[in-house]
Design an enzyme around this catalytic site. Structure first.
Site, PDB file in Angstrom:
ATOM      1  N   CYS A  32     -19.231  -7.289   3.433  1.00 16.25           N
ATOM      2  CA  CYS A  32     -18.624  -5.996   3.759  1.00 16.25           C
ATOM      3  C   CYS A  32     -17.297  -5.893   3.024  1.00 16.25           C
ATOM      4  O   CYS A  32     -16.639  -6.896   2.781  1.00 16.25           O
ATOM      5  CB  CYS A  32     -18.411  -5.912   5.272  1.00 16.25           C
ATOM      6  SG  CYS A  32     -17.565  -4.419   5.842  1.00 16.25           S
TER       7      CYS A  32
ATOM      8  N   ARG B 257     -18.077  -3.176  17.801  1.00 18.05           N
ATOM      9  CA  ARG B 257     -17.266  -4.376  17.552  1.00 18.05           C
ATOM     10  C   ARG B 257     -15.965  -4.355  18.339  1.00 18.05           C
ATOM     11  O   ARG B 257     -15.176  -3.418  18.235  1.00 18.05           O
ATOM     12  CB  ARG B 257     -16.957  -4.511  16.058  1.00 18.05           C
ATOM     13  CG  ARG B 257     -16.174  -5.787  15.729  1.00 18.05           C
ATOM     14  CD  ARG B 257     -16.093  -6.035  14.240  1.00 18.05           C
ATOM     15  NE  ARG B 257     -17.430  -6.135  13.683  1.00 18.05           N
ATOM     16  CZ  ARG B 257     -17.817  -5.532  12.571  1.00 18.05           C
ATOM     17  NH1 ARG B 257     -16.983  -4.783  11.897  1.00 18.05           N
ATOM     18  NH2 ARG B 257     -19.047  -5.684  12.139  1.00 18.05           N
TER      19      ARG B 257
ATOM     20  N   CYS C 231       0.165   5.060   6.890  1.00 19.20           N
ATOM     21  CA  CYS C 231      -0.493   4.868   8.188  1.00 19.20           C
ATOM     22  C   CYS C 231       0.514   4.231   9.162  1.00 19.20           C
ATOM     23  O   CYS C 231       1.023   3.137   8.902  1.00 19.20           O
ATOM     24  CB  CYS C 231      -1.724   3.976   8.044  1.00 19.20           C
ATOM     25  SG  CYS C 231      -2.878   4.544   6.767  1.00 19.20           S
TER      26      CYS C 231
ATOM     27  N   CYS D 294       0.841  -1.205   0.000  1.00 10.33           N
ATOM     28  CA  CYS D 294       0.000   0.000   0.000  1.00 10.33           C
ATOM     29  C   CYS D 294       0.875   1.255   0.000  1.00 10.33           C
ATOM     30  O   CYS D 294       1.852   1.332   0.748  1.00 10.33           O
ATOM     31  CB  CYS D 294      -0.913  -0.001   1.219  1.00 10.33           C
ATOM     32  SG  CYS D 294      -2.044   1.419   1.259  1.00 10.33           S
TER      33      CYS D 294
ATOM     34  N   CYS E 128       0.303   0.485  10.324  1.00 13.72           N
ATOM     35  CA  CYS E 128      -0.060  -0.578   9.381  1.00 13.72           C
ATOM     36  C   CYS E 128       1.142  -1.295   8.775  1.00 13.72           C
ATOM     37  O   CYS E 128       1.965  -0.672   8.089  1.00 13.72           O
ATOM     38  CB  CYS E 128      -0.928   0.006   8.265  1.00 13.72           C
ATOM     39  SG  CYS E 128      -1.532  -1.286   7.144  1.00 13.72           S
TER      40      CYS E 128
ATOM     41  N   CYS F  30     -16.171  -9.988   5.580  1.00 16.91           N
ATOM     42  CA  CYS F  30     -15.551  -8.722   5.212  1.00 16.91           C
ATOM     43  C   CYS F  30     -14.299  -8.981   4.378  1.00 16.91           C
ATOM     44  O   CYS F  30     -13.478  -9.835   4.732  1.00 16.91           O
ATOM     45  CB  CYS F  30     -15.162  -7.937   6.458  1.00 16.91           C
ATOM     46  SG  CYS F  30     -16.531  -7.677   7.602  1.00 16.91           S
TER      47      CYS F  30
ATOM     48  N   CYS G  19     -19.661   1.201   8.391  1.00 21.16           N
ATOM     49  CA  CYS G  19     -18.864   0.620   9.476  1.00 21.16           C
ATOM     50  C   CYS G  19     -17.657   1.535   9.670  1.00 21.16           C
ATOM     51  O   CYS G  19     -16.818   1.653   8.768  1.00 21.16           O
ATOM     52  CB  CYS G  19     -18.423  -0.798   9.086  1.00 21.16           C
ATOM     53  SG  CYS G  19     -17.293  -1.578  10.261  1.00 21.16           S
TER      54      CYS G  19
END
Length: 331
Positions: A129, A261, A57, A53, A60, A97, A189
């Protein structure tokens, strides 16, 4: 009790700082008014495209710029994903998901493939999702037409702390994607991560942003940072169970209808700690041995926990009409 979207930061701060016994009691009372306290939604999260990616972040391990143990994998084939969805359904999951390590969705063959995955999982009668990064209004419409039930796009933290964690996109980018998802009438979400060096005010700020959206997210994941070697946040201390409980309980009180969650960080919790989170208003978990790339409790351990606590999995599409093909047609 009236659902409010006009909470002030001061009100949320006061709730967050309530003595913990009183806070849990209040949250549990709200929870029982809106939900079955013995019912928990079981979701499975699969990384359909891993690593590489371009974002930065700080939490991550899938960011290309960090040196972690994550191996880059191209987008999975549709049949592989559908096999995983079937296995998840057989194990008791009612929501599946799919996550792709993209900055944003692009209109290409990979997106077409994701649309096929969505159609296939929806055809199994599961809530489907996706979390694919930033999304345009048109892309959201395409996902909706394919049968997407929910879209995950976390705020991560407060607007004030955001630049300390991510510089490759803005807070408004996040909110724009949530707005595009909502316009397409897809379930939202959105939650965040605690333990990234933020203050208690930042935690309140993130909850305030979510609770003052025009409509509350239908699902609010509360994640505890799982520090990964090679990322800028690798040395962050573990978040305490009481910090998680404060976040969960506050989210439950200010967003009573939402599924709250208990997400990343659960692998470090014993059954007693998780039970306190359920008591404080959490009513959704991820099952399976991984959350994208970080560890998660094994499914057998979760089944044992459900037995011990007399919890039952929540059915799919409980708050909505089922898709036409799953409705009972009057004779």
């Amino acid at each position: 009790m009236i659902i409010r979207n006009d909470w002030t930061r001061e009100e949320i701060t006061e709730i967050y700082n309530t003595p913990v016994m009183d806070l849990v009691y209040r949250a549990a009372t709200v929870h029982r008014a809106y939900h079955d306290p013995n019912e928990v939604q079981v979701c499975t999260l699969l990384s359909v495209k891993t690593g590489g990616c371009p974002e930065d972040c700080a939490y991550c391990p899938q960011a290309a710029r960090y040196h972690t143990d994550v191996k880059v994998h191209k987008l999975m084939e549709v049949d592989e994903v559908l096999d995983s969805a079937k296995a998840a359904k057989d194990n008791g999951s009612t929501r599946f998901c799919m996550g792709a390590a993209w900055r944003e969705v692009r209109d290409n063959k990979d997106f077409d493939k994701v649309l096929e995955m969505v159609k296939g999982v929806n055809g199994m009668g599961m809530e489907v999702c996706c979390t694919l990064g930033m999304l345009s209004e048109e892309q959201a419409e395409k996902l909706k037409d394919a049968g997407l039930y929910a879209y995950n796009h976390n705020l991560d933290t407060s607007e004030e702390h955001y630049e300390e964690v991510i510089s490759t996109r803005t807070y408004d980018d996040r909110l724009d994607t949530l707005n595009n998802v909502r316009k397409a009438k897809i379930s939202v979400c959105s939650g965040g991560i605690i333990g990234m060096g933020e203050s208690h005010n930042d935690r309140v700020g993130m909850l305030h942003t979510l609770a003052t959206l025009e409509e509350h997210p239908e699902s609010v994941p509360v994640n505890a940072l799982v520090p990964v070697e090679g990322t800028p946040l690798e040395d962050q201390p573990r978040v305490s169970i009481w910090e998680m409980i404060r976040m969960i309980a506050t989210a439950r009180i200010i967003m009573p209808n939402a599924m709250v969650r208990l997400s990343a960080g659960r692998v470090r919790m014993n059954i007693e700690e998780q039970a306190l989170c359920f008591l404080a208003g959490a009513n959704s978990i991820f099952a399976g041995d991984k959350l994208l790339t970080t560890p998660n409790p094994e499914e057998d351990m979760d089944k044992q926990m459900f037995q011990t606590l007399n919890l039952k999995p929540r059915a799919s599409f409980k708050d909505n009409e089922a898709p036409v093909e799953f409705q009972t047609i009057p004779q």
